[in-house]
Design an enzyme around this catalytic site. Structure first.
Site, mmCIF file in Angstrom:
data_model
loop_
_atom_site.group_PDB
_atom_site.id
_atom_site.type_symbol
_atom_site.label_atom_id
_atom_site.label_comp_id
_atom_site.label_asym_id
_atom_site.label_seq_id
_atom_site.Cartn_x
_atom_site.Cartn_y
_atom_site.Cartn_z
ATOM 1 N N ASP A 276 46.141 40.547 45.683
ATOM 2 C CA ASP A 276 44.697 40.724 45.769
ATOM 3 C C ASP A 276 44.370 42.106 45.177
ATOM 4 O OD1 ASP A 276 42.004 40.390 46.232
ATOM 5 O OD2 ASP A 276 42.205 39.818 48.327
HETATM 6 C C1 NOJ Z 1 39.149 40.718 46.660
HETATM 7 C C2 NOJ Z 1 39.023 39.457 47.449
HETATM 8 O O1 NOJ Z 1 39.746 39.579 48.655
HETATM 9 C C3 NOJ Z 1 39.508 38.222 46.715
HETATM 10 O O2 NOJ Z 1 39.203 37.105 47.481
HETATM 11 C C4 NOJ Z 1 38.901 38.163 45.358
HETATM 12 O O3 NOJ Z 1 39.302 36.988 44.699
HETATM 13 C C5 NOJ Z 1 39.318 39.392 44.584
HETATM 14 N N1 NOJ Z 1 38.819 40.570 45.263
HETATM 15 C C6 NOJ Z 1 38.832 39.384 43.141
HETATM 16 O O4 NOJ Z 1 37.494 39.603 43.081
#
Ligand code: NOJ
Length: 744
Positions: A276
């Site tokens: 993430d």
């Molecule tokens: C953080 C989030 O937790 C995740 O769900 C998301 O896909 C990513 N950022 C990318 O934006």
């Protein structure tokens, strides 16, 4: 000697012929990999967010320092970036363009929690397909969805993004989303790679505070949190994303047990894993890595193939390989996984997007699907006096509340690319479609959900007093749920509660329509209202959907995908809680009835709250209709079953009311005695059944005995012989228990 030689030759032949032949893609991957430098391989493992001009990004792409770019949605820029990758980089490997297309790209569907409330995987798959068609038309080929975290805590803002509390419902819906995004083949230009996230346990963050720790024992992880992810693998999901939380002390981004043992060895996943946003670097904040170099080492060795944003791979993997701390084989495997998905998406053959393609955003078909799924997602929580659907005797309605005409807010969280100019609000839809049938008065009372200014309420009450029925639209602005938007108080925000109370005092029937990102503690407002509809942020076409439901052109059929607590203090509260030694009897004495100086044990020693009791406000699977349904004749194909048997459950479902409608029939099971304690009930099957007034259908559920298996303390998945209970009902609390046995 000759003999030995002959034997050697024969065994060589046998060995070669037994080795599985490499398919075309694997051969291409090997060939490409053999031409890549270590730096180019590591470049594929790097995902960067789009920034600045094409010129700003040109050098990075040209040098092969990036494999994927996220947050780019302009097709001309996407093509320009792709031209640099394909024509100017040494090996011409195309970029994978990613975006959070969570519940629609331009046409916004209900938030995933609302989609889950439909209990309709068909329409959920269709909406994901449309999202893919729209997103791919600008060059996006990878979405970070579905989010299939089991969430049993509505304080957690991200409960909005998932399918609720139940592993089975989430598995079915997650698989439907994967199929929708990826289409019949990932190779189609309209398909986008899906991403099962967040792996794993993120929904169990302590106190519902985002990014927090989780403590989930392995058998619970396997019984509750992992099944939706396994279902996503079975549905062919292309990628996985690690979660921000640490479970039992190990951050997911550094957890080789889940990434290698479970995902690769047990489930044979052959796509790739992305971290993430910044979660590799954040292992330093966790105190799990000493510095960024250490974080890169841990993540790569744990099995994270691509790093989102933090760029520790780019910076440190070359030296970590040279130092022998990360083997080149680890890098090769990661790159293989990434290239495999790029090949499957057909990116090498068709890297560019056709910018002259006719716009396919917000087409009639897309809007109709959005309306249908919004309609199916709305839950009728109360309609005691049958105020709904609105009758022809209603001549004047008053529309009140901050969510009646809030085009941006009704799209909900993660609606990055949805244009609120295309949203149709309930006020607009009612005026347009039913304006010639009823007189519509409008006075919002509050400007937005957090508005505490009481002055508007006086005006709203004056206007509402002139109506036959009051429609009060309350809830949450989009910003109040989603990532990092957690709440400790789940009552209606601002002065919305005062607004409902003041409207109720007019003596006119109040129909409360809640649009929110999570279940809210609305017991008081439910009591004050004649009817309540609950709509998890319904998206672009929420207005027309709600209008038709209010006026009876459509009939509510949504069911709660999560338990609604009465009070925040009851959380976590979910239907599939384990059996305990002292369960509540529901005859407990609650706080106002406890006599003065009551003896220490006079209340009975059971598991309940003195103020909130035991029951939730609304249980899982709950939702009313304008009509009524009757389940009867429930029969089991056998009451003694063996391993490998199929249990067939047959029953009649009759529409006993005067509207055509849809009931969601639900099948629950309880395993009476286990080597570990088992949930009181578990959802095993569900089906939407459409019935005309008076119509009766025979419905069949098939449940293989193997699906009664669960993980025991030794982490073995088994069906344990013994007694079971079974319910077929309209929610998780109703129904008559039927017994059956499993004997080996
Ligand atoms: C953080 C989030 O937790 C995740 O769900 C998301 O896909 C990513 N950022 C990318 O934006």
């Amino acid at each position: 000697m000759k003999k030995i030689l002959a034997f050697g030759l024969a065994s060589l032949l046998i060995f070669t012929s037994c080795k599985p032949a490499k398919n075309d893609t694997e051969t291409k991957i090997d060939a490409l990999l053999s031409r890549m430098t270590l730096e180019e391989k590591i470049g594929q493992m790097n995902q960067s967010s789009s920034y600045g001009s094409i010129e700003d990004m040109r050098m990075m792409i040209k040098k092969g320092e990036v494999g994927s770019i996220l947050n780019e949605i302009d097709p001309d820029r996407i093509n320009a970036l792709q031209h640099v990758a394909v024509e100017e980089s040494r090996l011409g490997i195309p970029l994978l363009i990613a975006r959070d297309v969570i519940h629609g790209f331009k046409t916004i569907f209900p938030i995933p929690l609302g989609q889950a409330a439909t209990f309709d995987p068909f329409v959920v798959e269709k909406s994901a397909r449309i999202a893919a068609i729209e997103a791919s038309s600008v060059g996006i080929r990878w979405t970070f969805a579905p989010m299939i975290d089991i969430a049993r805590d509505p304080r957690w803002g991200r409960i909005a993004e998932g399918c609720g509390e139940d592993p089975y419902l989430t598995s079915v819906m997650g698989a439907a989303m994967v199929k929708g995004f990826q289409g019949d083949s990932m190779n189609l230009p309209t398909s986008i790679a899906a991403c099962a996230k967040h792996f794993v346990g993120y929904g169990a963050v302590e106190g519902g505070r985002d990014y927090n720790s989780t403590f989930i024992p392995e058998h619970l992880l396997r019984n509750v949190y992992l099944p939706p992810f396994e279902a996503a693998v079975k549905a062919g999901v292309a990628t996985f994303m690690t979660s921000f939380n640490d479970n039992n002390g190990v951050p997911s981004t550094g957890n080789s047990f889940i990434l290698k043992e479970v995902l690769r060895k047990e489930w044979h996943f052959d796509g790739f894993v992305v971290s993430d946003w910044n979660s590799v670097g954040e292992m330093v904040n966790h105190g799990f890595a000493a510095d960024y170099k250490d974080a890169a080492r841990i993540a790569a060795n744990a099995g994270v193939d691509m790093e989102m944003v933090s760029a520790t791979y780019m910076k440190y993997l070359p030296e970590l390989v040279k130092e022998g701390k990360v083997k080149e084989a680890v890098i090769n495997d990661a790159v293989r996984n990434i290239l495999r998905i790029k090949y499957r998406l057909g990116l090498f053959d068709h890297p560019y997007v056709d910018v002259n393609r006719k716009s396919i955003m917000y087409t009639q078909e897309h809007l109709e699907c959005a309306k249908r799924i919004s309609e199916e997602s709305v839950i009728l929580l109360k309609d005691d006096k049958h105020v709904l659907p609105l009758k022809s005797s209603v001549h004047t309605i008053a529309i009140v509340g901050p969510m009646a005409d809030a085009p941006y807010e009704q799209m909900g969280t993660w609606a990055f690319d949805g244009d609120s100019a295309h949203t149709v609000t309930p006020l607009e839809a009612i005026r347009e479609v039913y304006g010639n049938q009823v007189k519509v008065l409008y006075e919002p009372g509050l400007a937005y959900s957090r508005d505490k200014n009481l002055q508007g309420i006086v005006k709203a009450v004056t206007v509402a007093s002139q109506a036959d029925v009051i429609l009060a639209f309350v809830g949450e602005e989009a910003i109040l749920s989603g990532e990092a938007h957690c709440l400790a108080d789940l009552n209606l925000q601002g002065a919305q509660s005062q607004l409902i109370a003041a409207l109720a005092k007019t003596g006119k029937p109040v129909v409360t329509i809640v649009m929110a990102g999570r279940p809210l503690t609305i017991g008081k407002e439910v009591d004050e209202s004649a009817a309540v509809l609950y709509s998890f942020h319904p998206g672009t076409m929420g207005g027309p959907a709600i209008a038709d439901l209010l006026f009876g052109k459509a009939v509510p059929s949504g069911k709660t995908p999560v338990t609604f607590p009465k009070m925040v203090g009851q959380i976590p509260i979910y239907y599939a809680h384990h059996r305990i030694g002292r369960p509540a009897t529901r005859n407990e004495t609650l706080i106002d009835r406890i006599p003065l100086y009551a003896g220490q044990t006079s209340l009975g020693c059971t598991s309940f709250y003195m103020d909130a009791g035991f029951d939730p406000l609304f249980p899982f699977g709950y939702g009313l209709s304008y009509t009524t349904f009757k389940f009867s004749n429930i029969k089991l194909s056998a009451t003694q079953l063996k391993k490998g048997d199929m249990l067939t459950v047959t029953f009649d479902l009759k529409n006993t009311g005067s509207y055509g409608g849809t009931e969601v029939a639900q099948l629950y099971v309880q395993d009476k005695v286990g080597s570990v304690t088992r949930p009181v009930k578990e959802l095993k099957r569900f089906k939407r059944v459409n019935l005309l007034p008076g119509e009766k259908k025979t419905v069949v559920f098939e449940l293989p005995v193997s699906e009664l298996a669960f993980y025991n303390m030794n982490e073995e998945k088994m069906v344990e012989p013994g007694d079971f209970g079974l319910w077929v009902a309209d929610d998780s609390q109703n129904g008559k228990e039927l017994p059956f046995k499993v004997k080996f």
